[in-house]
Design an enzyme around this catalytic site. Structure first.
Site, PDB file in Angstrom:
ATOM      1  N   SER A 162     -46.061  -4.733  80.278  1.00  0.00           N
ATOM      2  CA  SER A 162     -44.991  -3.766  80.025  1.00  0.00           C
ATOM      3  C   SER A 162     -43.944  -4.410  79.135  1.00  0.00           C
ATOM      4  O   SER A 162     -43.804  -5.639  79.111  1.00  0.00           O
ATOM      5  CB  SER A 162     -44.343  -3.343  81.345  1.00  0.00           C
TER       6      SER A 162
ATOM      7  N   TYR B 177     -39.976  -5.059  89.530  1.00  0.00           N
ATOM      8  CA  TYR B 177     -41.045  -4.625  88.629  1.00  0.00           C
ATOM      9  C   TYR B 177     -41.105  -5.531  87.398  1.00  0.00           C
ATOM     10  O   TYR B 177     -42.186  -5.979  87.003  1.00  0.00           O
ATOM     11  CB  TYR B 177     -40.809  -3.172  88.206  1.00  0.00           C
TER      12      TYR B 177
END
Length: 264
Positions: A144, A157
């Site tokens: 990501s 995250y």
């Protein structure tokens, strides 16, 4: 068409929905054989049915909870026994929760690391000997832009994605002489079911609006580079530029982007 994929077995985790499902469809469209892995059996069956209907080829699927590390060992044994070989591994499974660090339940933190990081590492480790049997093979880890630049309300995250990038970078060097390439795919927000859990208010996707990526676009970009020595795929271009600038001047970017970063 990506000729490398023709008749190759491609194991995809997180294949029951979102980006994972699109990857399965794109793999099949390019002549590959998707092998689907996810927790949700019914959703897996639906993805397999879609592949079979659209591309007239049998699609194998294996329910597995990637936070159950013993189950991963059994998964690999079963896949190798039934499919004989795997040439490409795409680690796509993962989830997030947009919450302040001090308010993130620790059991969710543990689950996020188990699925996003430890499950990915365990499955990759188990499959490396299988991948090595091929003349050329490929591991693609869906990370990501959060692994490039952490922002508020995604501390845990982002930490998992930083870990995935670090693991991938070391693994790439380790496997360089073994004909197994390692690529990280680093997308910004993708309009998928990921946000059903990550942001139950729905505000984040509304705020990012047109900047949210379509899963089909990310899947096509990913499938295109399978079999190549591409190090990273960074999407979208605008977010990739910001994350690169962040490496050079983090204080400035944090100051300029503060308002945008707090939109979660």
């Amino acid at each position: 068409m990506n000729e490398f994929l023709k008749n190759k077995n491609v194991l995809i985790t997180g294949a029951s929905s979102g980006l994972g499902r699109e990857l399965a469809l794109q793999i099949a469209a390019n002549g590959g054989n998707p092998i689907l892995v996810a927790r949700n059996t019914e959703a897996l069956k639906e993805t397999a049915r879609q592949v079979e209907l659209e591309y007239e080829k049998k699609c194998a699927y294996y329910p597995c909870d990637l936070s159950d590390f013993e189950a991963i060992t059994h998964l690999v044994e079963k896949v190798v026994s039934e499919q004989q070989n795997v040439t490409v591994l795409i680690n796509c499974a993962g989830f997030g929760l947009f919450e302040l660090a001090e308010e993130t339940p620790f059991d969710v933190t543990k689950e996020m690391f188990d699925v996003n990081v430890l499950g990915l590492i365990k499955l990759t480790q188990e499959l490396i000997p299988v991948l090595r049997n091929n003349r050329r093979s490929h591991i693609l880890n869906i990370a990501s832009q959060a692994g490039k630049m952490a922002t508020p309300k995604s501390a845990v995250y982002a930490a998992t994605k930083f870990a995935v990038l670090g693991y991938s970078n070391a693994l790439r060097m380790e496997l360089a002489d073994q004909r197994t390439n390692v690529t990280t795919v680093n997308p910004g927000p993708i309009a998928t079911e990921f946000f059903d859990r990550a942001d139950q208010t729905g505000n984040y996707l509304k705020n990012v609006g047109r900047f949210a990526l379509k899963p089909k676009k990310v899947a096509k970009k990913t499938v295109k580079i399978i079999g190549t020595e591409k190090r990273e795929v960074n999407l979208p271009c605008s977010m990739s530029i910001v994350s690169k600038l962040y490496q050079v001047s983090p204080v400035l970017i944090e100051k300029l982007g503060k308002k945008a970063f707090l939109k979660k």
